[in-house]
Design a protein around this motif. Structure first.
Motif, short mmCIF file in Angstrom:
data_model
loop_
_atom_site.label_atom_id
_atom_site.label_comp_id
_atom_site.label_asym_id
_atom_site.label_seq_id
_atom_site.Cartn_x
_atom_site.Cartn_y
_atom_site.Cartn_z
N SER A 93 0.84 -1.19 0.00
CA SER A 93 0.00 0.00 0.00
C SER A 93 0.88 1.25 0.00
O SER A 93 2.06 1.19 0.38
CB SER A 93 -0.91 0.00 1.23
OG SER A 93 -0.14 0.22 2.40
N PRO A 94 0.34 2.40 -0.40
CA PRO A 94 1.15 3.63 -0.48
C PRO A 94 1.71 4.11 0.85
O PRO A 94 2.45 5.10 0.87
CB PRO A 94 0.16 4.65 -1.06
CG PRO A 94 -0.88 3.86 -1.75
CD PRO A 94 -1.02 2.61 -0.94
N VAL A 95 1.41 3.41 1.93
CA VAL A 95 1.94 3.81 3.23
C VAL A 95 3.47 3.85 3.22
O VAL A 95 4.10 4.66 3.90
CB VAL A 95 1.42 2.87 4.33
CG1 VAL A 95 2.07 3.19 5.68
CG2 VAL A 95 -0.10 2.98 4.45
N TRP A 96 4.07 2.95 2.42
CA TRP A 96 5.53 2.93 2.37
C TRP A 96 6.11 4.26 1.87
O TRP A 96 7.22 4.64 2.25
CB TRP A 96 6.02 1.78 1.49
CG TRP A 96 5.71 1.91 0.02
CD1 TRP A 96 4.65 1.40 -0.65
CD2 TRP A 96 6.52 2.57 -0.98
NE1 TRP A 96 4.70 1.71 -1.98
CE2 TRP A 96 5.86 2.43 -2.22
CE3 TRP A 96 7.72 3.28 -0.94
CZ2 TRP A 96 6.34 2.95 -3.40
CZ3 TRP A 96 8.22 3.80 -2.13
CH2 TRP A 96 7.53 3.64 -3.34
N ASP A 112 5.00 7.18 2.65
CA ASP A 112 5.06 8.02 3.84
C ASP A 112 6.29 7.71 4.68
O ASP A 112 6.99 8.60 5.15
CB ASP A 112 3.80 7.84 4.68
CG ASP A 112 2.75 8.91 4.41
OD1 ASP A 112 3.14 10.00 3.94
OD2 ASP A 112 1.57 8.66 4.65
N ARG A 113 6.53 6.41 4.88
CA ARG A 113 7.67 6.01 5.71
C ARG A 113 8.99 6.47 5.10
O ARG A 113 9.87 6.97 5.80
CB ARG A 113 7.67 4.50 5.90
CG ARG A 113 6.52 3.98 6.77
CD ARG A 113 6.82 2.58 7.27
NE ARG A 113 6.89 1.62 6.18
CZ ARG A 113 5.87 0.87 5.78
NH1 ARG A 113 4.70 0.97 6.38
NH2 ARG A 113 6.02 0.01 4.78
N PRO A 127 -0.46 8.37 -0.79
CA PRO A 127 -1.14 8.37 0.50
C PRO A 127 -2.27 9.40 0.54
O PRO A 127 -2.16 10.49 -0.01
CB PRO A 127 -0.02 8.72 1.48
CG PRO A 127 1.22 8.22 0.82
CD PRO A 127 1.01 8.46 -0.65
N GLU A 128 -3.35 9.05 1.20
CA GLU A 128 -4.56 9.88 1.19
C GLU A 128 -4.34 11.27 1.77
O GLU A 128 -4.99 12.23 1.35
CB GLU A 128 -5.68 9.17 1.94
CG GLU A 128 -6.20 7.93 1.24
CD GLU A 128 -7.36 7.31 1.98
OE1 GLU A 128 -7.74 7.85 3.05
OE2 GLU A 128 -7.91 6.30 1.51
N HIS A 129 -3.45 11.38 2.74
CA HIS A 129 -3.31 12.68 3.40
C HIS A 129 -2.35 13.63 2.68
O HIS A 129 -2.17 14.77 3.10
CB HIS A 129 -2.85 12.49 4.86
CG HIS A 129 -1.42 12.06 4.98
ND1 HIS A 129 -0.38 12.95 5.02
CD2 HIS A 129 -0.87 10.83 5.07
CE1 HIS A 129 0.76 12.29 5.13
NE2 HIS A 129 0.49 11.00 5.16
N TRP A 130 -1.70 13.16 1.58
CA TRP A 130 -0.88 14.09 0.80
C TRP A 130 -1.80 15.14 0.18
O TRP A 130 -2.82 14.80 -0.43
CB TRP A 130 -0.12 13.34 -0.29
CG TRP A 130 1.05 12.54 0.22
CD1 TRP A 130 1.30 12.17 1.50
CD2 TRP A 130 2.12 12.02 -0.57
NE1 TRP A 130 2.46 11.44 1.58
CE2 TRP A 130 2.99 11.34 0.30
CE3 TRP A 130 2.44 12.06 -1.92
CZ2 TRP A 130 4.14 10.71 -0.13
CZ3 TRP A 130 3.59 11.42 -2.36
CH2 TRP A 130 4.44 10.76 -1.47
#
Length: 563
Positions: A442-445, A447-448, A469-472
């Motif tokens: 998932s696109p969470v990576w 963010d990390r 990521p959704e919060h971008w």
């Protein structure tokens, strides 16, 4: 000394080459308001890597090692030119234009090899028809082989094509009873160091040498090829990287799967969707037939079999497309070998039947065999303008307006002469990112990794295949002003990852809009937020889009960020 009738095809070929190459260069400079830009962003990946090599580091970012180049030798050839610097000239123009100069020289050296091959394919003699045929063949090869288009990619493919055709010309000379030449040996060795896929062509040449009772020479050459390739793999391994460049894993499912047979079959199926691949497959089948059932001399039949094996290997594990650079060497290798094996049939059934049949056959050859390269040659200036309107403008914003660590999908232009960290979300310059993409995480990576490298903003293609990521926070989009040729997408979306980046970038966008080339559109999709605001914006909080069509302001590699 070569007589004028024999030199005529070469002179015509050189004249056509110089005329078309200079015309395309002039068109590029006109479209880009005087700035030369390569037709692919990938050229700047090699330049960025060469820049780091010149400073003693292998990778795009100084804080990590990476292997984004599919060529062992090419970045090292460019590295010495990156050390030049001239104040007041927009940076190191010698380093930036080095690929253009090297490719131009390689292409120019390829023209005499085309002439030699034309004389081998078209029977010798005093017949004026034969001389005309050689001239026509030369024109077709120079204009329809992508020889000129490859120059402007800024990649190693011009040298690859030179090495491939030198191997072919030398092998045909050996088949006719001549001794191997120095240029043949050099091309056999250098080919795989320029592009890994040329290992198939070099292997075919070595097997052919063995068949021609030159086994000891073939073994020595094999060792000379394998030692530097193995040393480079050991070097990559010592840096904590895979033994092959990351770009190969990214572009070859067969290599990424560590040689899975199902991936080879899948690669063949995908490749055969390309008309060029289908034609190469037909040439391979013809070469197999020549090798097994023709009455040609033994040496020619042996070479036909070796060439067929090389073409077949490329069809299985190679790639086709991407502005006709991946397959052109292997395709011409198979096509010209087939034409050579069929030269007696062509002499009696085509060339000897008069000008009308000759003209019809040549027109058919253009339409069936080379039309893709001929048509794309006309698109070279527009492809360069695409990179100018998109990647170069992205680079300007990253270096001149907001010079901080950034995440991108195509990192070439943005990374070149940029001291800040560039997070490559496509995985070419980041093995860590490549593993996440392979695992379909998932696109969470993202963010990390952004947090790990202090990346606060991003520029990515605005296409469904690129989730973020959704919060971008989406700041706006930049759209090409002309037809898309080489970029992966026509629209690039700008995102803020942190609140501070959101506020800073929002204040810079008006000036950036005004500096864009005419026709390039930046649509703002953001509004000012209170300094105490945290968390992601909601879709309902965004204002209506505004659109600005800006005039042109020329950017340079060497400019600094505005105060």
């Amino acid at each position: 000394m070569m007589r004028m009738p024999q030199r005529l095809p070469l002179l015509v070929g050189i004249s056509a080459f110089l005329s078309i190459a200079l015309a395309l260069l002039a068109a590029i400079l006109f479209l880009n308001s005087g700035r030369f830009i390569y037709t692919l962003d990938d050229a700047y990946i090699h330049l960025a890597l060469a820049e780091r090599i010149a400073s003693g580091h292998y990778g795009i970012n100084l804080v990590e090692y990476s292997s984004p180049s599919s060529s062992i030798l090419w970045p090292f050839l460019l590295a010495p030119f990156q050390r030049f610097s001239f104040a007041g000239h927009g940076g190191n123009w010698i380093g930036e234009l080095a690929p253009l100069a090297l490719n131009f020289l390689a292409a120019l050296l390829t023209v005499p090899i085309f002439s030699s091959l034309a004389h081998k394919i078209v029977p010798q003699g005093a017949d004026k028809t034969n001389r005309k045929v050689r001239v026509v063949v030369m024109l077709l090869l120079v204009t329809g082989s992508n020889l000129i288009g490859l120059i402007f990619t800024g990649m190693e493919h011009s040298l690859q094509l030179l090495a491939t055709l030198a191997v072919l010309d030398g092998a045909l000379a050996i088949a006719e009873g001549e001794s191997p030449r120095i240029d043949f040996y050099a091309a056999v060795i250098l080919g795989p160091l320029l592009r890994y896929e040329n290992l198939a062509i070099s292997a075919a040449a070595l097997v052919f040498l063995y068949m021609r009772a030159r086994g000891r020479t073939a073994l020595i050459q094999l060792l000379v090829i394998l030692v530097p390739m193995a040393a480079f793999s050991v070097f990559l391994k010592s840096l904590g990287l895979p033994v092959l460049p990351t770009s190969i894993f990214a572009k070859s499912s067969f290599v990424a799967s560590h040689g899975a047979v199902i991936k080879a079959v899948g690669g063949l199926y995908i490749n055969l969707q390309s008309p060029i691949a289908t034609l190469e497959a037909l040439a391979m089948i013809a070469l197999v037939a020549f090798a097994w059932i023709s009455k040609a001399p033994k040496g020619e039949r042996q070479w036909a079999g070796c060439a067929a094996a090389a073409a077949g290997l490329h069809l299985v594990v190679g790639r086709f497309g991407w502005f006709n650079r991946y397959e052109v060497s292997s395709y011409l290798f198979a096509l010209l070998t087939t034409a050579y094996m069929a030269r007696h049939f062509l002499a009696t059934r085509v060339f000897a039947k008069g000008s009308l049949r000759l003209a019809a056959c040549m027109a058919t050859a253009v339409l069936l065999l080379l039309h893709n390269y001929l048509s794309d040659l006309l698109l070279v200036p527009l492809a360069s303008n695409n990179i100018y309107e998109q990647h170069f403008q992205m680079r300007r914003f990253a270096a001149e307006f907001y010079p901080k660590p950034v995440a991108v999908m195509d990192l070439g232009c943005v990374a070149y002469r940029n001291p800040n960290y560039v997070l490559d979300l496509s995985g070419l310059a980041s093995y860590e990112a490549r593993k996440h993409l392979q695992n379909a995480d998932s696109p969470v990576w993202m963010d990390r990794m952004a947090e790990k490298y202090s990346v606060t903003w991003a520029m990515v293609y605005d296409i469904p295949a690129v989730p973020v990521p959704e919060h971008w926070r989406r700041m706006g989009t930049m759209k090409l002003g002309k037809r898309r040729i080489t970029p992966a997408g026509a629209v690039v979306a700008f995102y803020a990852i942190t609140d501070s980046a959101y506020q800073d970038i929002l204040g810079l966008l008006p000036a950036f809009q005004q500096s864009l080339p005419r026709g390039v559109v930046f649509q703002v999709e953001a509004q000012k937020i209170p300094t105490h605001a945290v968390g992601p914006l909601t879709a309902g909080s965004l204002p209506g889009r505004t659109e600005t069509r800006a005039g042109f302001l020329r950017g340079t590699w060497g400019r600094t960020a505005p105060e």
